[in-house]
Design an enzyme around this catalytic site. Structure first.
Site, short mmCIF file in Angstrom:
data_model
loop_
_atom_site.label_atom_id
_atom_site.label_comp_id
_atom_site.label_asym_id
_atom_site.label_seq_id
_atom_site.Cartn_x
_atom_site.Cartn_y
_atom_site.Cartn_z
N ASP A 31 0.63 -1.01 0.21
CA ASP A 31 -0.17 0.37 0.10
C ASP A 31 0.70 1.34 0.01
O ASP A 31 1.90 1.41 0.97
CB ASP A 31 -0.38 0.42 1.27
N ASN A 87 -13.17 -3.84 1.90
CA ASN A 87 -14.37 -2.78 2.48
C ASN A 87 -15.00 -2.54 1.61
O ASN A 87 -14.49 -3.70 -0.10
CB ASN A 87 -13.55 -1.62 2.27
N GLN A 94 -14.41 2.21 1.83
CA GLN A 94 -13.47 1.84 0.05
C GLN A 94 -13.93 2.77 -0.37
O GLN A 94 -14.99 3.52 -0.99
CB GLN A 94 -14.85 0.61 -0.43
N HIS A 100 -10.04 -5.64 -2.80
CA HIS A 100 -8.82 -5.54 -2.40
C HIS A 100 -8.91 -6.21 -1.77
O HIS A 100 -8.97 -5.73 -0.77
CB HIS A 100 -7.34 -4.95 -2.98
N HIS A 102 -7.03 -5.99 2.12
CA HIS A 102 -5.22 -5.34 3.29
C HIS A 102 -4.98 -6.67 3.98
O HIS A 102 -5.41 -6.91 5.25
CB HIS A 102 -6.29 -4.07 3.98
P1 5GP Z 1 -9.79 1.02 0.38
O1 5GP Z 1 -9.91 2.35 0.74
O2 5GP Z 1 -10.65 0.93 -0.76
O3 5GP Z 1 -9.82 0.09 1.19
O4 5GP Z 1 -8.65 0.79 0.05
C1 5GP Z 1 -7.70 1.82 -0.96
C2 5GP Z 1 -5.97 1.80 -0.30
O5 5GP Z 1 -4.80 1.94 -1.54
C3 5GP Z 1 -5.83 2.73 0.35
O6 5GP Z 1 -5.40 1.88 1.50
C4 5GP Z 1 -4.87 3.00 -0.45
O7 5GP Z 1 -3.79 3.61 0.41
C5 5GP Z 1 -4.10 2.92 -0.93
N1 5GP Z 1 -3.55 3.16 -2.39
C6 5GP Z 1 -4.48 3.93 -3.19
N2 5GP Z 1 -4.00 4.20 -4.68
C7 5GP Z 1 -2.60 3.67 -3.98
C8 5GP Z 1 -1.44 3.92 -5.01
O8 5GP Z 1 -1.99 3.99 -6.42
N3 5GP Z 1 -1.01 2.85 -4.75
C9 5GP Z 1 -0.36 1.86 -4.08
N4 5GP Z 1 0.08 0.89 -4.31
N5 5GP Z 1 -1.79 1.82 -3.08
C10 5GP Z 1 -3.03 2.69 -3.08
#
Ligand code: 5GP
Ligand code: ZN
Length: 137
Positions: A31, A87, A94, A100, A102
């Protein structure tokens, strides 16, 4: 692959990521804005928006992969615990609408807070909601 989807681009190697593992179906990355050092994301290469679009076979493969990655994280990071988080929907946190998982390494005093206020529910309420969901499974 969905046009404009950041995780489609990362999963297919079009956008850069720190990749820990990849096969035909999945990419495992770090991440970029982590909750902790070594916060891992497991992405399917196929654009699957959320858990509702995920078929059971792919779900099984993702979790099988998670068990292997979790052990590697424990070995390398010496984490004392690990949260698996996923999420669905903005209200649930999300932010990237490509499925994805985590994997968040946990340490004493890491100030990560995954908690909720406990709801007061009567035994009757528990029974009613339990039965309603059970019927749909
Ligand atoms: P969500 O909030 O959708 O469950 O998680 C999305 C995750 O993607 C977040 O923890 C955020 O830090 C990560 N993320 C967002 N943009 C990027 C990116 O460009 N590269 C990587 N490696 N992680 C990202
Ligand atoms: Zn996507």
């Amino acid at each position: 692959m969905k046009q404009g989807c950041i995780f489609c681009n990362i999963a297919h190697g079009i956008m850069e990521s720190v990749t820990l593992f990849e096969n035909l179906e999945f990419r495992v990355i770090l991440d970029k804005f982590p909750a902790a050092k070594g916060h891992v994301l497991i992405l399917p290469k196929e654009h699957i928006e959320d858990i509702y679009e995920l078929d059971a076979e792919t779900a099984g493969k993702i979790f099988a992969l998670a068990t292997i990655v979790a052990k590697a994280m424990r070995e390398v990071l010496a984490c004392e615990g690990l949260n698996v988080l996923q999420n669905n929907g903005e209200v649930a946190g999300q932010t990237v609408h490509h499925f994805h998982l985590h994997l968040i390494p946990r340490f004493e005093q890491d100030h990560i807070n995954i908690s909720w206020p406990i709801q007061e529910l009567s035994d009757d309420d528990l029974e009613t909601i339990g039965q309603a969901i059970s019927k749909q499974i």
